[in-house]
Design an enzyme around this catalytic site. Structure first.
Site, short mmCIF file in Angstrom:
data_model
loop_
_atom_site.label_atom_id
_atom_site.label_comp_id
_atom_site.label_asym_id
_atom_site.label_seq_id
_atom_site.Cartn_x
_atom_site.Cartn_y
_atom_site.Cartn_z
CE LYS A 9 -3.51 2.29 2.90
NZ LYS A 9 -2.69 3.49 3.24
CE LYS A 14 5.34 0.46 -2.42
NZ LYS A 14 4.44 1.38 -1.70
CE LYS A 40 5.69 9.35 -3.09
NZ LYS A 40 5.05 8.10 -3.55
CG ASP A 126 -3.34 -2.53 -5.34
OD1 ASP A 126 -3.49 -2.13 -6.50
OD2 ASP A 126 -4.19 -2.41 -4.45
#
Length: 270
Positions: A9, A14, A40, A126
């Site tokens: 998510k 991450k 980003k 995802d």
């Protein structure tokens, strides 16, 4: 060469986890490339010490493809980690997932990456969008690790990712390598993630505690491995890196229903 990807998510940590794992692997003597697949372009910030100034799509927009040089899009970060950012379209224009497709295909065509022992793809969200599923669909990544907390929406995203892995596993080599728990200090979090992993036919391969040293290191634009190499948190990332490098317990996941997710969250979260 190992080809892995981190999914999860948005905002779950991450990129922080990926960068610390890449740094830890490099300190183990492995040649590592980390490829950020997020518009980003901040996946490699902690490795480079700054936001990547030149993404693949930046160069594609500004130059003819034939004019792009490897050194324009491939950068070197902490301890020699190779860093690439796919980039994305201008805000409000175009498909970010499509940007991943263009970037990875260009890297292939140029043979831009140096020889490495492991490539880590850090992928946004995802796998609902085909572009974000490309590292799985096209065989760029064969071992998928899902970063999740014990929060319901994080589990929901992780379950959706498992559905995508299962779909592509039917016709390729991709497998689920495990769940990486990134703690949010919710009630019963580790136990919940352990049970969730079992339901998915995998394991909770790490549970990363919430520690302010991560935020302090980020404020200094460094991984924990660089900023506080002797800290307990650095040890957690080192152990995770070793687990991933040695990992052989790969599986085809068995996603659950949303009702089952709610049941698990209610049972362990009280």
């Amino acid at each position: 060469m190992k080809k892995i990807a981190f999914y999860g998510k948005g905002g779950i940590g991450k990129s922080t986890t990926a960068s610390n794992v890449s740094a830890a692997l490099s300190l183990m003597g492995k040649r590592v490339a980390q490829i950020g697949c997020d518009p980003k372009n901040d996946s490699t910030r902690l490795l480079l010490g700054h936001i990547c100034k030149e993404t693949v799509l930046d160069k594609v927009r500004r130059s003819e493809v034939e004019e792009i040089r490897k050194e324009d899009i491939v950068h070197t970060g902490f301890n020699g980690v190779t860093c690439v950012e796919a980039g994305g379209p201008e805000p409000g224009v175009g498909c970010a997932g499509r940007g991943i497709i263009v970037a990875l295909q260009l890297l292939d065509r140029m043979k831009a990456l140096p020889p490495v022992d492991l490539t880590l793809y850090d992928v946004l969200g995802d796998v609902v969008c085909g572009g974000f599923a490309m590292p799985i669909r096209e065989g760029y990544a064969e071992e998928i690790y899902i970063v999740s907390s014990g929060e319901l929406m994080s589990l929901y995203a992780a379950n959706n990712i498992a559905k995508g892995i299962r779909r592509f596993a039917a016709r390729g080599k991709v497998r689920l390598g495990g769940i990486i728990g990134n703690s949010r200090n919710t009630p019963g979090e580790k136990e919940l993630l352990t049970e969730f992993a079992k339901e998915l036919n995998t394991e909770l391969i790490a549970f990363i505690p919430r520690d302010k040293i991560v935020n302090v290191a980020e404020n200094h634009r460094q991984t924990v491995l660089q900023y506080a190499p002797d800290s307990p948190q650095a040890g957690v990332y080192k152990e995770l890196a070793k687990t991933i490098w040695d990992g052989t317990n790969l599986s085809i996941p068995t996603p659950v229903t949303f009702e089952e997710l709610e049941r698990l969250a209610a049972f362990y979260g009280t």
